[in-house]
Structures are given as structure tokens and as C-alpha cells.
Design an enzyme around this catalytic site. Sequence first.
Site, PDB file in Angstrom:
ATOM      1  N   CYS A 122       0.844  -1.186   0.000  1.00  0.00           N
ATOM      2  CA  CYS A 122       0.000   0.000   0.000  1.00  0.00           C
ATOM      3  C   CYS A 122       0.880   1.237   0.000  1.00  0.00           C
ATOM      4  CB  CYS A 122      -0.905  -0.001   1.237  1.00  0.00           C
ATOM      5  SG  CYS A 122      -2.001   1.436   1.358  1.00  0.00           S
ATOM      6  N   HIS A 164      -9.041  -3.478  -2.109  1.00  0.00           N
ATOM      7  CA  HIS A 164      -8.082  -2.640  -1.387  1.00  0.00           C
ATOM      8  C   HIS A 164      -8.559  -1.189  -1.345  1.00  0.00           C
ATOM      9  CE1 HIS A 164      -3.757  -1.737  -0.251  1.00  0.00           C
ATOM     10  NE2 HIS A 164      -4.203  -0.532  -0.608  1.00  0.00           N
ATOM     11  N   GLU A 165      -8.991  -0.673  -2.499  1.00  0.00           N
ATOM     12  CA  GLU A 165      -9.376   0.742  -2.567  1.00  0.00           C
ATOM     13  C   GLU A 165     -10.692   1.009  -1.826  1.00  0.00           C
ATOM     14  OE1 GLU A 165      -7.129   2.649  -3.440  1.00  0.00           O
ATOM     15  OE2 GLU A 165      -5.859   1.166  -4.440  1.00  0.00           O
ATOM     16  N   HIS A 168     -10.059   1.380   1.765  1.00  0.00           N
ATOM     17  CA  HIS A 168      -9.599   2.734   2.105  1.00  0.00           C
ATOM     18  C   HIS A 168     -10.789   3.670   2.332  1.00  0.00           C
ATOM     19  CE1 HIS A 168      -5.275   2.892   1.985  1.00  0.00           C
ATOM     20  NE2 HIS A 168      -5.196   2.323   0.801  1.00  0.00           N
TER      21      HIS A 168
END
Length: 218
Positions: A122, A164-165, A168
Site C-alpha cells: 500500500c 483494497h481501494e 480505504h
Amino acid sequence: MTVLPIRTVGDPVLRTPTTLVTEFDTVLGRLVTDMIDTMYDAPGVGLAAPQIGVGLRLFVFDVDYDPRDESVPRVPRVVVNPVLELGPDPGRPGETQRPGGIQRPGETQRSGETQQHGPEGCLSVPGLHFPTTRALAARVRGVDVTGQPVEYAGEGLLARCFQHEVDHLDGILYVDRLTGEARRAAVQALREPPPTPEQARAAGEYLRSLRRSAGSVR
């Protein structure tokens, strides 16, 4: 070209769930352009708004480009207000779908399985990479910078990027997903001083080598 500072672990913005985008104007367009410039400069395959200190629900991505090969076209995409779906069949008739996800060296993907297990890093946790289990297939639905509906689906690296995004955007870092020895190693590493510029560059070289190797077997 505007490259923005990337917020790193310890910054409260990375732990704060984002708010929906409600205004689709030139300010949003400029933000997306800056995010794309920052993603490519890092370099990374995705970037969420909180990583540049903006608490809005959107991310940009491009999992296919190669920062060392200018012949590979850059095709950045943005998903605003994304909704993530996980499942073994990411495609349906009429969907916008990228052919076949990339399998990274070290990733485990077996026929009939619904999960992938491989290295993940990351930009907001620089210099660290840990084996992370994700769903093999994923789909995101949302809108683009003008408010028009978009939908993307795929497997492998693309699915990993989506998960993953979106994490976030929910105030979650990939290290929160770790278990067992990987989690213990991450906790220990995050207690240590941040990596030096040389270590960060070495880590970037490692990730780029993985990308080149993955691209050679597409």
C-alpha cells in the site's frame, strides 16, 4: 501535472470513513486528475481519495500500465461512490469487464476456488508487503466524474485492487485484514521507524518487478 503528498499510516484521515460525492463539477474533475497524476507518479495501480487527505468516496485505478514501458498505454479509470460486490462470477452479459485478471508471482489461484492469497502492499504503508487473502473475483458499481453509471469486474489483481481501494474508503487498511504470523509481523513492523528513502525505493523496485513478471504471462 499535479502530484499530491500521499498520507501514510498514522494519519487520522486513513481511519475515517468517507462521505458520498454529491457535486459533480470542475472541482471534482480537477481532484480526479490530480489523483491520477499522483497514482502514476508513486507509482501505484490504485489510489483512494483519503490517501491524499480527501474524505470523499472515490478512487482511481489502472492495473495494466507499466511505469518502465512507455509502449504500454495508460488507461486510468475512476469510480465515484462505488459499491463493491464479491463473488465467483464477476461478469454478467452487458457488463464492462476486463479480460482475465493478472496473477502475481506467489499468488494462489486454483480452479474452483473463490479466494486468492498473495503479496499486497500500500502506498500509505510504504516499504511493507504481506501475504493477504482476498476474494478472487469482484465487481464495483458507481458513477464516473460526470455522474454517469460505470461498472467494472474481474479477477486476480483487478479484484484485489477493487477490494483494497474500497477498504480505504471505509477507513480500513490492508494490514487490518492480515491474520496469524503476517499480522504479528505487520504489528511489529509498524512499531519500528518508517523505512528510509532507499528502503522505500527498493520496495518499489520489488513491486515493479512483480508487475513485469506478471505481465509476461498474460
